[in-house]
Motif scaffolding. Structure first.
Motif, PDB file in Angstrom:
ATOM      1  N   GLU A  16      48.619  44.191  35.614  1.00 18.62           N
ATOM      2  CA  GLU A  16      48.702  45.492  36.262  1.00 18.62           C
ATOM      3  C   GLU A  16      49.028  45.331  37.743  1.00 18.62           C
ATOM      4  O   GLU A  16      48.680  44.336  38.366  1.00 18.62           O
ATOM      5  CB  GLU A  16      47.381  46.254  36.114  1.00 18.62           C
ATOM      6  N   SER A  17      49.690  46.342  38.293  1.00 18.51           N
ATOM      7  CA  SER A  17      50.098  46.289  39.699  1.00 18.51           C
ATOM      8  C   SER A  17      48.919  46.043  40.623  1.00 18.51           C
ATOM      9  O   SER A  17      49.024  45.283  41.600  1.00 18.51           O
ATOM     10  CB  SER A  17      50.785  47.599  40.097  1.00 18.51           C
ATOM     11  N   GLU A  18      47.782  46.685  40.344  1.00 17.26           N
ATOM     12  CA  GLU A  18      46.631  46.537  41.222  1.00 17.26           C
ATOM     13  C   GLU A  18      46.074  45.116  41.199  1.00 17.26           C
ATOM     14  O   GLU A  18      45.571  44.627  42.216  1.00 17.26           O
ATOM     15  CB  GLU A  18      45.531  47.535  40.827  1.00 17.26           C
ATOM     16  N   VAL A  19      46.175  44.450  40.045  1.00 13.66           N
ATOM     17  CA  VAL A  19      45.738  43.054  39.935  1.00 13.66           C
ATOM     18  C   VAL A  19      46.638  42.178  40.807  1.00 13.66           C
ATOM     19  O   VAL A  19      46.166  41.315  41.556  1.00 13.66           O
ATOM     20  CB  VAL A  19      45.769  42.587  38.466  1.00 13.66           C
ATOM     21  N   ILE A  20      47.929  42.407  40.717  1.00 10.54           N
ATOM     22  CA  ILE A  20      48.899  41.641  41.502  1.00 10.54           C
ATOM     23  C   ILE A  20      48.708  41.893  42.997  1.00 10.54           C
ATOM     24  O   ILE A  20      48.661  40.951  43.807  1.00 10.54           O
ATOM     25  CB  ILE A  20      50.333  42.006  41.077  1.00 10.54           C
TER      26      ILE A  20
ATOM     27  N   ALA B 262      41.134  42.607  38.472  1.00  8.55           N
ATOM     28  CA  ALA B 262      41.715  42.356  39.791  1.00  8.55           C
ATOM     29  C   ALA B 262      40.778  41.501  40.640  1.00  8.55           C
ATOM     30  O   ALA B 262      41.198  40.511  41.262  1.00  8.55           O
ATOM     31  CB  ALA B 262      42.021  43.679  40.492  1.00  8.55           C
ATOM     32  N   ILE B 263      39.502  41.882  40.655  1.00  4.76           N
ATOM     33  CA  ILE B 263      38.517  41.135  41.437  1.00  4.76           C
ATOM     34  C   ILE B 263      38.387  39.710  40.919  1.00  4.76           C
ATOM     35  O   ILE B 263      38.416  38.744  41.692  1.00  4.76           O
ATOM     36  CB  ILE B 263      37.154  41.848  41.394  1.00  4.76           C
ATOM     37  N   CYS B 264      38.253  39.563  39.613  1.00  7.57           N
ATOM     38  CA  CYS B 264      38.046  38.236  39.034  1.00  7.57           C
ATOM     39  C   CYS B 264      39.268  37.335  39.175  1.00  7.57           C
ATOM     40  O   CYS B 264      39.130  36.125  39.385  1.00  7.57           O
ATOM     41  CB  CYS B 264      37.672  38.368  37.555  1.00  7.57           C
ATOM     42  N   MET B 265      40.459  37.903  39.091  1.00  3.89           N
ATOM     43  CA  MET B 265      41.669  37.082  39.079  1.00  3.89           C
ATOM     44  C   MET B 265      42.243  36.812  40.467  1.00  3.89           C
ATOM     45  O   MET B 265      43.175  36.012  40.602  1.00  3.89           O
ATOM     46  CB  MET B 265      42.738  37.753  38.203  1.00  3.89           C
ATOM     47  N   HIS B 266      41.692  37.430  41.501  1.00  3.50           N
ATOM     48  CA  HIS B 266      42.319  37.269  42.811  1.00  3.50           C
ATOM     49  C   HIS B 266      42.220  35.829  43.329  1.00  3.50           C
ATOM     50  O   HIS B 266      42.989  35.438  44.205  1.00  3.50           O
ATOM     51  CB  HIS B 266      41.743  38.267  43.829  1.00  3.50           C
ATOM     52  N   MET B 267      41.314  35.026  42.765  1.00  3.36           N
ATOM     53  CA  MET B 267      41.209  33.622  43.174  1.00  3.36           C
ATOM     54  C   MET B 267      42.103  32.696  42.358  1.00  3.36           C
ATOM     55  O   MET B 267      42.026  31.475  42.514  1.00  3.36           O
ATOM     56  CB  MET B 267      39.757  33.148  43.069  1.00  3.36           C
ATOM     57  N   ASN B 268      42.975  33.254  41.537  1.00  6.03           N
ATOM     58  CA  ASN B 268      43.862  32.406  40.734  1.00  6.03           C
ATOM     59  C   ASN B 268      44.934  31.723  41.568  1.00  6.03           C
ATOM     60  O   ASN B 268      45.521  30.736  41.142  1.00  6.03           O
ATOM     61  CB  ASN B 268      44.538  33.215  39.622  1.00  6.03           C
ATOM     62  N   GLY B 269      45.245  32.280  42.735  1.00  7.76           N
ATOM     63  CA  GLY B 269      46.284  31.685  43.572  1.00  7.76           C
ATOM     64  C   GLY B 269      47.655  32.282  43.346  1.00  7.76           C
ATOM     65  O   GLY B 269      48.496  32.292  44.237  1.00  7.76           O
ATOM     66  N   HIS B 270      47.878  32.807  42.155  1.00  4.35           N
ATOM     67  CA  HIS B 270      49.159  33.454  41.826  1.00  4.35           C
ATOM     68  C   HIS B 270      48.930  34.308  40.583  1.00  4.35           C
ATOM     69  O   HIS B 270      48.217  33.897  39.673  1.00  4.35           O
ATOM     70  CB  HIS B 270      50.250  32.420  41.548  1.00  4.35           C
ATOM     71  N   ILE B 271      49.518  35.506  40.572  1.00  2.54           N
ATOM     72  CA  ILE B 271      49.348  36.419  39.442  1.00  2.54           C
ATOM     73  C   ILE B 271      50.696  36.707  38.807  1.00  2.54           C
ATOM     74  O   ILE B 271      51.651  37.089  39.496  1.00  2.54           O
ATOM     75  CB  ILE B 271      48.715  37.762  39.885  1.00  2.54           C
ATOM     76  N   ALA B 272      50.789  36.520  37.497  1.00  4.36           N
ATOM     77  CA  ALA B 272      52.040  36.750  36.777  1.00  4.36           C
ATOM     78  C   ALA B 272      52.373  38.243  36.719  1.00  4.36           C
ATOM     79  O   ALA B 272      51.501  39.103  36.817  1.00  4.36           O
ATOM     80  CB  ALA B 272      51.946  36.181  35.362  1.00  4.36           C
ATOM     81  N   GLU B 273      53.652  38.535  36.514  1.00  5.50           N
ATOM     82  CA  GLU B 273      54.140  39.912  36.521  1.00  5.50           C
ATOM     83  C   GLU B 273      53.706  40.726  35.312  1.00  5.50           C
ATOM     84  O   GLU B 273      53.903  41.935  35.287  1.00  5.50           O
ATOM     85  CB  GLU B 273      55.669  39.923  36.624  1.00  5.50           C
TER      86      GLU B 273
ATOM     87  N   GLN C  58      28.890  43.668  40.181  1.00  3.34           N
ATOM     88  CA  GLN C  58      28.309  44.635  41.109  1.00  3.34           C
ATOM     89  C   GLN C  58      29.151  45.913  41.139  1.00  3.34           C
ATOM     90  O   GLN C  58      28.615  47.023  41.184  1.00  3.34           O
ATOM     91  CB  GLN C  58      28.207  44.031  42.512  1.00  3.34           C
ATOM     92  N   PHE C  59      30.480  45.747  41.093  1.00  3.68           N
ATOM     93  CA  PHE C  59      31.345  46.923  41.008  1.00  3.68           C
ATOM     94  C   PHE C  59      31.077  47.692  39.717  1.00  3.68           C
ATOM     95  O   PHE C  59      30.930  48.918  39.728  1.00  3.68           O
ATOM     96  CB  PHE C  59      32.820  46.530  41.068  1.00  3.68           C
ATOM     97  N   GLU C  60      31.016  46.983  38.593  1.00  6.66           N
ATOM     98  CA  GLU C  60      30.831  47.644  37.300  1.00  6.66           C
ATOM     99  C   GLU C  60      29.526  48.435  37.272  1.00  6.66           C
ATOM    100  O   GLU C  60      29.480  49.564  36.741  1.00  6.66           O
ATOM    101  CB  GLU C  60      30.835  46.608  36.178  1.00  6.66           C
ATOM    102  N   LYS C  61      28.476  47.875  37.838  1.00  7.34           N
ATOM    103  CA  LYS C  61      27.193  48.569  37.881  1.00  7.34           C
ATOM    104  C   LYS C  61      27.331  49.908  38.611  1.00  7.34           C
ATOM    105  O   LYS C  61      26.858  50.943  38.144  1.00  7.34           O
ATOM    106  CB  LYS C  61      26.159  47.685  38.579  1.00  7.34           C
TER     107      LYS C  61
ATOM    108  N   VAL D 239      42.249  52.578  42.914  1.00  9.30           N
ATOM    109  CA  VAL D 239      41.916  51.353  42.185  1.00  9.30           C
ATOM    110  C   VAL D 239      42.089  50.130  43.085  1.00  9.30           C
ATOM    111  O   VAL D 239      41.231  49.235  43.133  1.00  9.30           O
ATOM    112  CB  VAL D 239      42.771  51.232  40.912  1.00  9.30           C
ATOM    113  N   LEU D 240      43.200  50.085  43.820  1.00 13.07           N
ATOM    114  CA  LEU D 240      43.441  48.945  44.705  1.00 13.07           C
ATOM    115  C   LEU D 240      42.416  48.899  45.834  1.00 13.07           C
ATOM    116  O   LEU D 240      41.909  47.819  46.173  1.00 13.07           O
ATOM    117  CB  LEU D 240      44.858  49.010  45.283  1.00 13.07           C
ATOM    118  N   LEU D 241      42.068  50.057  46.388  1.00 15.63           N
ATOM    119  CA  LEU D 241      41.118  50.069  47.501  1.00 15.63           C
ATOM    120  C   LEU D 241      39.717  49.677  47.043  1.00 15.63           C
ATOM    121  O   LEU D 241      39.055  48.864  47.701  1.00 15.63           O
ATOM    122  CB  LEU D 241      41.088  51.449  48.164  1.00 15.63           C
ATOM    123  N   VAL D 242      39.252  50.221  45.934  1.00 16.37           N
ATOM    124  CA  VAL D 242      37.896  49.874  45.502  1.00 16.37           C
ATOM    125  C   VAL D 242      37.820  48.393  45.116  1.00 16.37           C
ATOM    126  O   VAL D 242      36.814  47.717  45.385  1.00 16.37           O
ATOM    127  CB  VAL D 242      37.419  50.792  44.353  1.00 16.37           C
ATOM    128  N   ALA D 243      38.891  47.857  44.549  1.00 17.29           N
ATOM    129  CA  ALA D 243      38.925  46.420  44.249  1.00 17.29           C
ATOM    130  C   ALA D 243      38.882  45.600  45.536  1.00 17.29           C
ATOM    131  O   ALA D 243      38.184  44.577  45.610  1.00 17.29           O
ATOM    132  CB  ALA D 243      40.177  46.085  43.445  1.00 17.29           C
TER     133      ALA D 243
END
Length: 252
Positions: A174-178, A160-171, A139-142, A107-111
């Protein structure tokens, strides 16, 4: 009615990645202190690691979704973004191991492989005024749906993909999002870099050199903030993201 998390795929569906004033204030409160502290620690080498993690400790799954993601990234992206995507995975995965955070390597690698594909020439024009992370996630979902990929994993990767530009991810995510956000932030501004051993850093950079990443990425971000006026990219740029990229410990 539940409140959509800023940056999540659900939030993207209703906003195309455009922040309103309240959301800008919320993001400002959530990211400013962690981001500034992270950059300061990187510059001062605070929290330098005695970790023995090396490249062979990081699992690289050889599954159908990963093979397809690699092929698509190689077809669409320049070497600068290809190497950035791989470094993002290896930084994020190592940070996860050090923090003893359980995560799914696939999951982390494909993201990681898909997270910036919306910035490629193939999608920069076609995405219109949508945030590039939204385009990347779609594009990933397709591809994932074509391969009958697990629906729960699809949701996690999209967020994970959409939120990575948030600058900080709360605990509470999911681990992969963080870890995607932390891996990308490590590569872009150097956050948490010095928690990783010198040998590990050298291994990753030797295998996936930066290829003038700082300059090339700042150009891509400049194009994005012009195309999507109220995006997180524009907001983070106003907060000094290009300067933070220039100050990162990697050089070009």
């Amino acid at each position: 009615m539940s409140i959509k998390k800023i940056g999540s795929f659900e939030w993207m569906q209703s906003t195309d990645g455009h922040l309103n004033t309240k959301e800008k204030i919320k993001l400002l409160n959530e990211i400013l202190l962690p981001s500034v502290l992270g950059v300061m620690k990187s510059q001062l080498h605070i929290g330098s690691s005695k970790s023995n993690i090396n490249l062979k400790d990081i699992k690289v799954p050889d599954t159908k979704i990963i093979v397809e993601a690699i092929n698509e990234l190689n077809e669409k992206a320049p070497g600068t973004l290809i190497n950035h995507s791989w470094r993002t995975y290896f930084w994020g995965a190592a940070i996860g191991l050090q923090d003893q955070r359980k995560y799914d390597p696939e999951v982390l690698l494909v993201a990681s492989l898909y997270h910036d594909i919306g910035l490629t020439d193939t999608h920069k024009e076609s995405k219109g005024c949508k945030c590039f992370t939204y385009e990347s996630s779609m594009q990933f979902e397709k591809k994932a749906k074509h391969l009958n990929y697990d629906e729960n994993k699809i949701k996690t990767v999209k967020d994970a993909i959409c939120m990575h530009m948030n600058g900080h991810i709360a605990e509470d995510n999911e681990s992969e999002v963080i870890l995607l956000q932390q891996g990308a932030s490590c590569d872009v501004v150097g956050d948490k870099l010095f928690t990783l051993s010198k040998d590990y850093r050298s291994e990753v950079l030797e295998k996936y050199p930066r290829l003038r990443f700082n300059s090339e990425f700042k150009k891509l971000l400049a194009e994005e903030r012009k195309a999507v006026k109220s995006s997180r990219t524009r907001f983070l740029s106003q907060l000094g993201l290009p300067v933070m990229i220039s100050m990162n410990p990697f050089g070009e």
